[in-house]
Design a protein around this motif. Structure first.
Motif, PDB file in Angstrom:
ATOM      1  N   LEU A  21       6.601 -25.346  38.288  1.00 53.06           N
ATOM      2  CA  LEU A  21       7.659 -24.354  38.442  1.00 53.06           C
ATOM      3  C   LEU A  21       7.842 -23.583  37.143  1.00 53.06           C
ATOM      4  N   ASN A  22       7.778 -24.293  36.033  1.00 53.82           N
ATOM      5  CA  ASN A  22       7.932 -23.653  34.733  1.00 53.82           C
ATOM      6  C   ASN A  22       6.781 -22.705  34.420  1.00 53.82           C
ATOM      7  N   LYS A  23       5.580 -22.985  34.949  1.00 53.40           N
ATOM      8  CA  LYS A  23       4.445 -22.085  34.738  1.00 53.40           C
ATOM      9  C   LYS A  23       4.727 -20.722  35.360  1.00 53.40           C
ATOM     10  N   ALA A  24       5.361 -20.712  36.530  1.00 55.23           N
ATOM     11  CA  ALA A  24       5.686 -19.446  37.185  1.00 55.23           C
ATOM     12  C   ALA A  24       6.658 -18.643  36.323  1.00 55.23           C
ATOM     13  N   VAL A  25       7.618 -19.316  35.731  1.00 49.93           N
ATOM     14  CA  VAL A  25       8.564 -18.639  34.843  1.00 49.93           C
ATOM     15  C   VAL A  25       7.839 -18.109  33.616  1.00 49.93           C
ATOM     16  N   ALA A  26       6.945 -18.918  33.056  1.00 46.07           N
ATOM     17  CA  ALA A  26       6.187 -18.497  31.870  1.00 46.07           C
ATOM     18  C   ALA A  26       5.330 -17.275  32.185  1.00 46.07           C
ATOM     19  N   LEU A  27       4.709 -17.237  33.373  1.00 50.10           N
ATOM     20  CA  LEU A  27       3.898 -16.075  33.759  1.00 50.10           C
ATOM     21  C   LEU A  27       4.746 -14.816  33.829  1.00 50.10           C
ATOM     22  N   GLU A  28       5.930 -14.929  34.380  1.00 50.86           N
ATOM     23  CA  GLU A  28       6.825 -13.769  34.480  1.00 50.86           C
ATOM     24  C   GLU A  28       7.243 -13.313  33.090  1.00 50.86           C
ATOM     25  N   GLU A  29       7.515 -14.256  32.186  1.00 46.30           N
ATOM     26  CA  GLU A  29       7.877 -13.892  30.820  1.00 46.30           C
ATOM     27  C   GLU A  29       6.714 -13.178  30.136  1.00 46.30           C
ATOM     28  N   THR A  30       5.481 -13.645  30.389  1.00 53.13           N
ATOM     29  CA  THR A  30       4.305 -13.009  29.806  1.00 53.13           C
ATOM     30  C   THR A  30       4.169 -11.581  30.314  1.00 53.13           C
ATOM     31  N   ARG A  31       4.382 -11.374  31.615  1.00 55.81           N
ATOM     32  CA  ARG A  31       4.317 -10.019  32.174  1.00 55.81           C
ATOM     33  C   ARG A  31       5.358  -9.126  31.517  1.00 55.81           C
ATOM     34  N   THR A  32       6.562  -9.650  31.339  1.00 57.97           N
ATOM     35  CA  THR A  32       7.629  -8.873  30.713  1.00 57.97           C
ATOM     36  C   THR A  32       7.261  -8.510  29.283  1.00 57.97           C
ATOM     37  N   GLN A  33       6.676  -9.440  28.552  1.00 57.03           N
ATOM     38  CA  GLN A  33       6.255  -9.162  27.179  1.00 57.03           C
ATOM     39  C   GLN A  33       5.165  -8.099  27.147  1.00 57.03           C
ATOM     40  N   ARG A  34       4.206  -8.192  28.094  1.00 51.53           N
ATOM     41  CA  ARG A  34       3.140  -7.186  28.164  1.00 51.53           C
ATOM     42  C   ARG A  34       3.722  -5.804  28.432  1.00 51.53           C
ATOM     43  N   ASP A  35       4.662  -5.739  29.377  1.00 50.35           N
ATOM     44  CA  ASP A  35       5.297  -4.457  29.698  1.00 50.35           C
ATOM     45  C   ASP A  35       6.033  -3.894  28.479  1.00 50.35           C
ATOM     46  N   ARG A  36       6.720  -4.759  27.759  1.00 58.04           N
ATOM     47  CA  ARG A  36       7.444  -4.330  26.571  1.00 58.04           C
ATOM     48  C   ARG A  36       6.474  -3.734  25.540  1.00 58.04           C
ATOM     49  N   LEU A  37       5.333  -4.416  25.336  1.00 57.06           N
ATOM     50  CA  LEU A  37       4.340  -3.921  24.375  1.00 57.06           C
ATOM     51  C   LEU A  37       3.772  -2.569  24.797  1.00 57.06           C
ATOM     52  N   ARG A  47      12.616   4.045  26.562  1.00 57.36           N
ATOM     53  CA  ARG A  47      13.477   3.077  25.877  1.00 57.36           C
ATOM     54  C   ARG A  47      14.404   2.375  26.877  1.00 57.36           C
ATOM     55  N   ASP A  48      14.920   3.124  27.856  1.00 57.62           N
ATOM     56  CA  ASP A  48      15.783   2.524  28.871  1.00 57.62           C
ATOM     57  C   ASP A  48      15.023   1.505  29.713  1.00 57.62           C
ATOM     58  N   GLY A  49      13.718   1.719  29.846  1.00 61.60           N
ATOM     59  CA  GLY A  49      12.900   0.821  30.662  1.00 61.60           C
ATOM     60  C   GLY A  49      12.417  -0.407  29.929  1.00 61.60           C
ATOM     61  N   LEU A  50      12.716  -0.518  28.620  1.00 62.96           N
ATOM     62  CA  LEU A  50      12.289  -1.697  27.867  1.00 62.96           C
ATOM     63  C   LEU A  50      12.994  -2.930  28.392  1.00 62.96           C
ATOM     64  N   PRO A  51      12.237  -3.928  28.836  1.00 62.99           N
ATOM     65  CA  PRO A  51      12.873  -5.172  29.265  1.00 62.99           C
ATOM     66  C   PRO A  51      13.520  -5.864  28.076  1.00 62.99           C
ATOM     67  N   THR A  52      14.622  -6.517  28.335  1.00 63.84           N
ATOM     68  CA  THR A  52      15.314  -7.218  27.257  1.00 63.84           C
ATOM     69  C   THR A  52      14.929  -8.672  27.218  1.00 63.84           C
TER      70      THR A  52
END
Length: 132
Positions: A85-101, A127-132
């Motif tokens: 379950l935590n892997k799914a959360v980690a994958l979503e966090e990775t996607r968010t980080q990629r989008d931010r970059l 800038r408004d679209g930057l995930p927090t």
């Protein structure tokens, strides 16, 4: 007149401490079967209302559909698969980080441009679209 299941369960939920004392040897054992720590259970007994998933597990037990032992087995199973379950959360966090970059890179590229109509608006939207 015999008390209905819903009336009995509502009575138990209204005084969860008394219900716990009737059904388990101690706080830890009672709350453990529904995935709650002893300290969390203590807070529910004192002031906080029960979360709906916890109340549903207690209702299943009250209805005789699951035993305390089955609830503990289910808890152990969930704990066993929890890393997945935590892997799914980690994958979503990775996607968010990629989008931010990607957005940050695009902003840097735009910073090099001068006198382009509408550029400030584009920067603000990025800038408004930057995930927090």
């Amino acid at each position: 007149m015999k008390e209905s299941l819903s009336e009995r369960f509502a009575r138990h939920l209204s005084d969860i401490r008394a219900y716990r004392k009737q059904t388990a040897p101690n706080q830890t054992k009672f709350w453990e079967m529904v995935g709650v720590t002893q300290s969390g259970g203590c807070r529910y007994e004192q002031t906080r209302s029960l979360p709906k998933p916890v109340a549903m597990l207690l209702a299943l037990r009250e209805m005789g559909l699951v035993s305390a032992a089955q609830l503990l087995e289910a808890k152990a199973l969930v704990e066993e698969v929890e890393p997945h379950l935590n892997k799914a959360v980690a994958l979503e966090e990775t996607r968010t980080q990629r989008d931010r970059l990607k957005i940050q890179r695009a902003l840097k590229e735009l910073d090099g441009l001068v006198d382009v109509p509408g550029l400030d608006e584009i920067r603000n939207k990025l800038r408004d679209g930057l995930p927090t």
